[in-house]
Design an enzyme around this catalytic site. Structure first.
Site, PDB file in Angstrom:
ATOM      1  CB  THR A 104      -0.962  -0.047   1.213  1.00 32.67           C
ATOM      2  OG1 THR A 104      -1.911   1.005   1.118  1.00 32.67           O
ATOM      3  CG2 THR A 104      -0.203   0.092   2.531  1.00 32.67           C
ATOM      4  CG  ASN A 105       1.116   4.345  -2.421  1.00 31.92           C
ATOM      5  OD1 ASN A 105       2.034   3.545  -2.528  1.00 31.92           O
ATOM      6  ND2 ASN A 105       0.636   5.020  -3.437  1.00 31.92           N
ATOM      7  NE  ARG A 106       5.857   5.917   4.926  1.00 27.90           N
ATOM      8  CZ  ARG A 106       6.142   5.023   5.861  1.00 27.90           C
ATOM      9  NH1 ARG A 106       5.242   4.680   6.758  1.00 27.90           N
ATOM     10  NH2 ARG A 106       7.329   4.468   5.886  1.00 27.90           N
ATOM     11  CB  VAL A 114      -3.505   5.331  -7.282  1.00 26.45           C
ATOM     12  CG1 VAL A 114      -3.826   4.023  -7.989  1.00 26.45           C
ATOM     13  CG2 VAL A 114      -4.726   6.243  -7.230  1.00 26.45           C
TER      14      VAL A 114
END
Ligand code: CTP
Ligand code: CA
Length: 225
Positions: free
Chosen positions: A33-35, A101
């Site tokens: 995932t991304n922060r 995203v």
């Protein structure tokens, strides 16, 4: 209570917003995932609603409640977010892409939990690029008026203007990544064909209200206005 006093600069406008991270499975119990806390996207959804807009929020996993009066669709992966956005983009006046995203999904994700190996051998992941939701919406003939976000770690002005040109968006909101993530305040720069407009550090809701004002000012008038 405050909302009542906000000028309704987006009355009658339909606004689509993406927010939060996306989450890409490695296996049923692990993700990439991304922060992103989702705070900026949710603040924008609230500010747009306060300004009289009809708001649809397509959100990746966050810990935030949907702002009052905002319709929310929850998604997990970038591809889910892409389909949810494409379902309604043509009916929208404005698209604001705030989501962080994931640029890649795991090409060799497993349907079952990957087990640790006794010899300490680690799995290797292969990646595939995800669709660029903002670029795709911005390229739609008679699609919504698009706003992008960019969190950079260096050379903000240069990278943000290049990104704005590459994605063909009239307005791109830039910030320095180290400073923005998970914080309640943000220091943003608005990039447009008018140049770069740096705002002072502001609580995210105040920054969101300023972005809403800037969008409303630039938006082409509708046939009924
Ligand atoms: N964006 C999107 N879909 C993607 C990637 C990004 O809609 N698959 C949107 C983001 O929501 C943001 C803008 O595009 O509004 C810029 O995202 P960013 O990650 O900064 O741009 P990228 O083109 O992915 O470039 P890079 O990550 O390499 O800097
Ligand atoms: Ca990216």
């Amino acid at each position: 209570v405050i909302a009542f006093f906000q000028p309704k600069v987006l009355a009658g406008r339909r606004i689509l917003i993406t927010a939060g991270p996306t989450s890409e499975p490695i296996d049923p119990v692990r993700v990439i995932t991304n922060r992103s806390s989702g705070k900026m996207g949710y603040a924008l959804a609230r500010a747009a609603r306060e300004a009289g807009a009809d708001v649809l929020l397509v959100s990746g996993p966050t810990a935030l409640p949907a702002p009052y009066g905002v319709q929310r669709v929850n998604v997990e992966t970038a591809r889910d977010m892409h389909s949810a956005v494409m379902r309604s983009a043509a009916d929208m006046d404005v698209f604001i892409a705030v989501a962080a995203v994931a640029d890649w999904r795991v090409a060799n994700s497993s349907q079952t939990k990957i087990k640790k190996q006794a010899d300490g051998h680690a799995p290797s992941l292969q990646f595939e690029q995800n669709p660029d939701i903002l670029a795709e919406v911005a390229a739609m003939p008679s699609g919504p008026w698009c706003v992008g976000f960019a969190a950079e770690t260096e050379k903000l002005h240069e990278q943000a203007q290049a990104k704005r040109a590459r994605k063909h968006v009239p307005l791109l909101v830039g910030n320095l990544a180290q400073q923005a993530m998970h914080a309640d305040t943000t220091e943003i720069v608005l990039f447009s064909d008018e140049g770069a407009d740096a705002l002072p550090p502001l609580p995210k809701l105040d920054a969101a209200r300023e972005i809403v004002r800037q969008i409303a000012r630039r938006l082409p008038a509708t046939a009924t206005q």
